[in-house]
Scaffold this motif. Structure first.
Motif, mmCIF file in Angstrom:
data_model
loop_
_atom_site.group_PDB
_atom_site.id
_atom_site.type_symbol
_atom_site.label_atom_id
_atom_site.label_comp_id
_atom_site.label_asym_id
_atom_site.label_seq_id
_atom_site.Cartn_x
_atom_site.Cartn_y
_atom_site.Cartn_z
ATOM 1 N N UNK A 1 9.778 6.734 -9.881
ATOM 2 C CA UNK A 1 8.609 6.238 -10.604
ATOM 3 C C UNK A 1 7.804 7.379 -11.205
ATOM 4 N N UNK B 1 -2.615 7.230 -10.110
ATOM 5 C CA UNK B 1 -1.210 7.541 -9.844
ATOM 6 C C UNK B 1 -1.023 9.030 -9.606
ATOM 7 N N UNK C 1 11.057 0.378 2.309
ATOM 8 C CA UNK C 1 11.137 -0.625 1.251
ATOM 9 C C UNK C 1 12.449 -1.381 1.382
ATOM 10 N N UNK D 1 0.835 -1.209 0.000
ATOM 11 C CA UNK D 1 0.000 0.000 0.000
ATOM 12 C C UNK D 1 0.861 1.247 0.000
ATOM 13 N N UNK D 2 1.975 1.221 0.756
ATOM 14 C CA UNK D 2 2.744 2.467 0.803
ATOM 15 C C UNK D 2 3.438 2.732 -0.524
ATOM 16 N N UNK D 3 3.713 1.670 -1.287
ATOM 17 C CA UNK D 3 4.250 1.919 -2.627
ATOM 18 C C UNK D 3 3.152 2.460 -3.547
ATOM 19 N N UNK D 4 1.959 1.843 -3.459
ATOM 20 C CA UNK D 4 0.844 2.367 -4.269
ATOM 21 C C UNK D 4 0.544 3.811 -3.886
ATOM 22 N N UNK D 5 0.667 4.111 -2.573
ATOM 23 C CA UNK D 5 0.351 5.458 -2.103
ATOM 24 C C UNK D 5 1.336 6.495 -2.633
ATOM 25 N N UNK D 6 2.500 6.023 -3.104
ATOM 26 C CA UNK D 6 3.455 6.954 -3.713
ATOM 27 C C UNK D 6 3.201 7.108 -5.206
ATOM 28 N N UNK D 7 2.225 6.373 -5.716
ATOM 29 C CA UNK D 7 1.918 6.471 -7.138
ATOM 30 C C UNK D 7 2.543 5.366 -7.971
ATOM 31 N N UNK D 8 2.885 4.240 -7.335
ATOM 32 C CA UNK D 8 3.482 3.141 -8.099
ATOM 33 C C UNK D 8 2.401 2.356 -8.844
ATOM 34 N N UNK E 1 -6.999 4.544 -1.619
ATOM 35 C CA UNK E 1 -6.156 3.363 -1.450
ATOM 36 C C UNK E 1 -7.035 2.124 -1.241
ATOM 37 N N UNK F 1 1.767 5.435 7.042
ATOM 38 C CA UNK F 1 0.987 4.369 7.665
ATOM 39 C C UNK F 1 1.324 4.187 9.133
#
Lengths: 336, 259
Positions: free
Chosen positions: B119, B89, B105, A226-233, B54, B99
């Protein structure tokens, strides 16, 4: 009670080492005569079960006695014919399938064994299997873990586990009757070959790799994705940058398991590799692997021949051990 | 001037009959901190997670109403209208999220902070390095990590990891930051550092924060919304909520009679 429990679990754990060392010692003692006789040349020598004349006046070696060449006997026959033609001194008694050596009364000969062909065969089949299975297994795992809706993922997941449960002899038969003709149509060459054996081996290790990789991908915490998606990934970026690095350890584990299985697989490979002691020139040539050499020749082997088979077994043991240790220590260290 | 304006918003999770959020009206004001408080299960995280959609990573959610987003060019759009992946996006680059647990990561500290930029298409190495440095300085982490940017982010302490996640979100220059109980996994000292940082950040971004900790809400927020069982009970300036709440429920919760 506490003490007994501790002792029990300790002894179960030490059993692993006892077994490992015990197997090594057994193999080593049984292989000792062959090790003394051939030394390290065994690994580089491509001749198996070959009569060598010790008579200094005799110019060349004589005859190869191939035992398991019913499938592709023609190749060997050709090779042997050439040797026989060149060699005027030797007196040969040829049959259709079998060749026997009639020694002259005073000729002193000995039989030599070299393990190069089965060692190469084992390594190449394993390599082909992994090269074939790895990308497909990753594709399946990504699909199941990330892309497919839950109900479809469940059905495909069960199918994969069933595929893993099929006994290897069934893979061997299926490979021989259905897969081998297709391979020879597509790539030419013989139906039984390195390529056929490697591909069927790949199909066999595929479900293990896919299932373990999927399981380790599923352990990626949702909040991390989710935190990657939340960055726009995008989905692809999340899979590539988050899920793959996170499940690296599991993926390497699956490769190690697949390697172990591919190196030691006997039955399916015995059906498909051709079982002849000839170095393959092309990927579509038949050859032999270590487990197949042992399974095919153990019954009739005695003396030095038997010891040479144990030598092969020892080499297989060392190869598996070395590959798995390297994978474990090198890659896992890197992954952490 | 609210940057996000939530109007008559209802939300239903898949496979559930009753909506988890009912008819919510709430503004998130520009360059202010809005705290969402309430007992567990009152829907405050659900509301926060609707603001960057989300929720949509998992299919089957039902939205009703509007969430109007006013971007820096004063363009107003309804977040709930978004359907295409590239719009998602874009939205998530403008509305970042932090969170409950730190989520570094599995890569180096530098790559973590640079990830959102990479990205988003930033390729220039010096620009990346500059913006990573600015983000880390802005998150009060630069001093502690500037000599080990290439080490894995997993080696940082929990508080440092959370500040790293904030730096990562700040690096892409969002307009809104959503904090979902950002300090609930941290010790008091790290919590203090994060709170300071959040207050510092409101110069540049508008902030919505979900918190279980009422002291935290009173310390850092400008506006507070009290939610209970899927309803927004009361929304006002923070001092009004804590000093003289209008609703009986709010008073009971604030004074610790339930929750």
């Amino acid at each position: 009670m506490e003490k007994i429990f501790q002792k029990l679990s300790l002894s179960s754990a030490s059993l692993v080492f006892v077994l490992l060392i015990g197997i090594f010692i057994t193999l080593y003692t049984a292989a000792k005569p062959a090790i003394d006789e051939f030394g390290f040349d065994f690994v580089t020598n491509p001749d198996w079960n070959k009569e060598v004349s010790l008579n200094p006046t005799s110019l060349t070696d004589t005859v190869v006695d191939m035992e398991e060449d019913s499938l592709d006997g023609e190749i060997i026959d050709e090779d042997d014919m050439e040797i026989a033609d060149e060699d005027d001194d030797a007196i040969l008694d040829e049959d259709e399938d079998d060749m026997m050596l009639d020694d002259e009364d005073d000729a002193v000969t000995k039989t030599i064994y070299g393990g190069l062909v089965p060692i190469i065969g084992t390594l190449l089949t394993t390599l082909i299997a992994l090269a074939f299975a790895l990308p497909i297994a990753m594709g399946i795992a990504v699909f199941l873990a990330e892309i497919a809706p839950k109900n479809i993922a469940n059905v495909v997941g069960i199918a994969i586990e069933l595929l893993a449960a099929i006994p290897s002899i069934i893979f061997g038969m299926w490979g021989l009757y259905y897969f081998a003709p297709i391979i020879s149509d597509l790539f030419g060459g013989y139906q039984v070959s390195l390529l056929t054996a490697g591909l069927v081996l790949g199909v066999m290790v595929l479900p293990f790799m896919a299932a373990i990789t999927r399981d380790s991908m599923n352990t990626t915490p949702n909040v991390l994705k989710e935190s990657a998606y939340a960055l726009g990934a995008t989905k692809f970026e999340v899979i590539k940058d988050i899920i793959f690095p996170f499940s690296k350890v599991g993926i390497i584990g699956s490769i190690i398991l697949a390697l172990g299985r591919a190196l030691g697989e006997t039955m399916a490979v015995a059906f498909l590799i051709g079982s002849i002691f000839v170095l393959p020139q092309k990927i579509t040539d038949p050859t032999i692997s270590i487990p197949v050499a042992m399974a095919n020749n153990f019954g009739e082997a005695s003396g030095l021949g038997e010891s040479a088979l144990f030598y092969l077994a020892l080499i297989l043991f060392i190869i598996s051990f070395a590959i798995i240790s390297i994978a474990k220590f090198y890659f896992l260290k890197k992954a952490n | 001037m609210p940057v996000l304006n939530i109007k008559k918003f209802s939300f239903t999770y898949p496979g559930v009959d009753h909506p988890s959020l009912k008819n919510i009206n709430l503004p998130i004001k520009k360059n202010k901190i809005t705290a969402l408080i309430g007992p567990s299960g009152c829907g405050k995280s659900t509301l926060l997670r609707s603001m960057n959609r989300i929720h949509d990573l998992y299919p089957g959610n039902k939205y009703e109403g509007k969430i109007e987003f006013t971007d820096e060019n004063k363009q107003i759009s309804d977040i709930l209208d978004i359907k295409k992946e590239n719009e998602f996006i874009e939205l998530r680059q403008k509305i970042g999220m932090i969170f409950q647990k730190p989520t570094p990561f599995p890569m180096s500290i530098f790559d973590n902070v640079a990830y959102g930029l990479k990205i988003a298409g930033v390729k220039n190495k010096t620009e990346l390095a500059d913006r990573v440095e600015v983000a880390l300085k802005g998150s009060a982490l630069w001093k502690e990590v500037h000599d080990r940017l290439n080490k894995s982010a997993m080696g940082l302490s929990g508080g440092q990891q959370q500040r790293l996640c904030i730096a990562r979100a700040v690096a892409v220059k969002p307009e809104v930051l959503l904090f979902d109980e950002p300090t609930s996994a941290l010790d008091p000292i790290s919590t203090g550092a994060i709170e300071e940082l959040i207050v510092e950040l409101k110069k540049d971004v508008s902030i919505a924060i979900v918190t279980h900790n009422m002291q935290q809400a009173s310390r850092i927020s400008d506006y507070t919304a009290f939610m209970y069982l899927g309803d927004l009970v009361e929304y006002d300036k923070t001092e009004n909520i804590f000093l003289n709440p209008k609703e009986k429920k709010t008073e009971d919760y604030i004074t610790g009679r339930f929750g």
